[in-house]
Design a protein around this motif. Sequence first.
Motif, short mmCIF file in Angstrom:
data_model
loop_
_atom_site.label_atom_id
_atom_site.label_comp_id
_atom_site.label_asym_id
_atom_site.label_seq_id
_atom_site.Cartn_x
_atom_site.Cartn_y
_atom_site.Cartn_z
N ARG A 1 0.84 -1.21 0.00
CA ARG A 1 0.00 0.00 0.00
C ARG A 1 0.87 1.26 0.00
N GLN A 2 1.93 1.24 0.79
CA GLN A 2 2.83 2.40 0.86
C GLN A 2 3.49 2.63 -0.50
N TYR A 3 3.89 1.55 -1.16
CA TYR A 3 4.50 1.65 -2.48
C TYR A 3 3.50 2.22 -3.48
N ILE A 4 2.25 1.76 -3.40
CA ILE A 4 1.21 2.26 -4.31
C ILE A 4 0.96 3.74 -4.05
N ARG A 5 0.92 4.16 -2.78
CA ARG A 5 0.71 5.58 -2.46
C ARG A 5 1.84 6.44 -3.05
N ALA A 6 3.06 5.92 -2.99
CA ALA A 6 4.21 6.65 -3.55
C ALA A 6 4.05 6.78 -5.07
N LEU A 7 3.59 5.72 -5.72
CA LEU A 7 3.40 5.77 -7.18
C LEU A 7 2.26 6.72 -7.55
N ILE A 8 1.21 6.74 -6.75
CA ILE A 8 0.10 7.67 -6.98
C ILE A 8 0.60 9.10 -6.81
N GLY A 9 1.44 9.31 -5.82
CA GLY A 9 2.02 10.63 -5.57
C GLY A 9 2.87 11.12 -6.73
N GLN A 10 3.45 10.17 -7.48
CA GLN A 10 4.23 10.53 -8.66
C GLN A 10 3.34 10.88 -9.85
N GLY A 11 2.04 10.66 -9.71
CA GLY A 11 1.10 11.00 -10.77
C GLY A 11 0.93 9.92 -11.83
N LEU A 12 1.30 8.68 -11.51
CA LEU A 12 1.16 7.59 -12.48
C LEU A 12 -0.31 7.16 -12.61
N THR A 13 -0.66 6.64 -13.76
CA THR A 13 -2.01 6.13 -13.98
C THR A 13 -2.13 4.73 -13.39
N LYS A 14 -3.33 4.24 -13.33
CA LYS A 14 -3.58 2.91 -12.76
C LYS A 14 -2.82 1.85 -13.55
N LYS A 15 -2.86 1.94 -14.86
CA LYS A 15 -2.18 0.96 -15.70
C LYS A 15 -0.66 1.01 -15.45
N GLN A 16 -0.10 2.19 -15.33
CA GLN A 16 1.33 2.33 -15.06
C GLN A 16 1.69 1.79 -13.68
N ILE A 17 0.82 2.04 -12.71
CA ILE A 17 1.06 1.53 -11.36
C ILE A 17 1.02 0.01 -11.35
N GLU A 18 0.05 -0.57 -12.04
CA GLU A 18 -0.03 -2.03 -12.10
C GLU A 18 1.21 -2.60 -12.79
N SER A 19 1.69 -1.92 -13.81
CA SER A 19 2.91 -2.36 -14.49
C SER A 19 4.10 -2.31 -13.55
N GLN A 20 4.20 -1.24 -12.75
CA GLN A 20 5.28 -1.12 -11.76
C GLN A 20 5.18 -2.23 -10.71
N LEU A 21 3.96 -2.53 -10.28
CA LEU A 21 3.76 -3.59 -9.28
C LEU A 21 4.18 -4.94 -9.84
N VAL A 22 3.85 -5.20 -11.11
CA VAL A 22 4.25 -6.47 -11.73
C VAL A 22 5.77 -6.56 -11.82
N SER A 23 6.43 -5.46 -12.18
CA SER A 23 7.90 -5.50 -12.26
C SER A 23 8.52 -5.64 -10.87
N GLN A 24 7.86 -5.11 -9.85
CA GLN A 24 8.39 -5.18 -8.48
C GLN A 24 8.11 -6.55 -7.83
N TYR A 25 6.86 -7.05 -7.96
CA TYR A 25 6.44 -8.25 -7.23
C TYR A 25 6.18 -9.47 -8.10
N GLY A 26 6.09 -9.30 -9.40
CA GLY A 26 5.79 -10.40 -10.31
C GLY A 26 4.32 -10.41 -10.70
N PRO A 27 3.96 -11.24 -11.69
CA PRO A 27 2.58 -11.23 -12.20
C PRO A 27 1.54 -11.74 -11.21
N SER A 28 1.98 -12.41 -10.15
CA SER A 28 1.00 -12.93 -9.17
C SER A 28 0.38 -11.81 -8.35
#
Length: 166
Positions: free
Chosen positions: A69-96
């Motif tokens: 959640r903290q990581y997602i809040r940081a990405l939202i703070g950067q102004g990323l879109t939902k799709k970009q955030i999900e892409s960042q999460l996949v690169s960080q944690y994997g497709p699961s």
Amino acid sequence: MTAKASKITVLIAAVALVTALSSPAALSPAAAVAAPGRASLTDIENDVMCVACHESLAVAQSPEAYSERQYIRALIGQGLTKKQIESQLVSQYGPSVLGKPPASGFNLVVYVVPPLLVVVGIAVIVFTIPRWRRRARQAASSQPAPAPPLDPAEAQRLDEDLARQV
């Protein structure tokens, strides 16, 4: 309007209904309300899984969930879109980390088969029920053939057998 034309009309209406109900806006009312391009933590939490406890991030209470959640809040703070955030999460944690599989390759089956089964089921109902009703009407309207009369000797024997039974 003929019966065949009305069946086709019902089938087209059913396909349109299934298509409309399977659209992303119908499946996720929060996504339809949110401003386009603007991501919200609540919207992302519902579509993302906690990688530690394997449940929706919206309900997960593990330390890993708080970290996500903290990581997602940081990405939202950067102004990323939902799709970009999900892409960042996949690169960080994997497709699961994604709650829904991506709509590509074999995973496309998850998105295509259920609406297809609904359409096939409606088509089966539209075409079989009138046939069943038609057969029932034909069976009710046709009179059964009368039984042939009994031979007088057989009728006498039947009466005697019945008399012995009582």
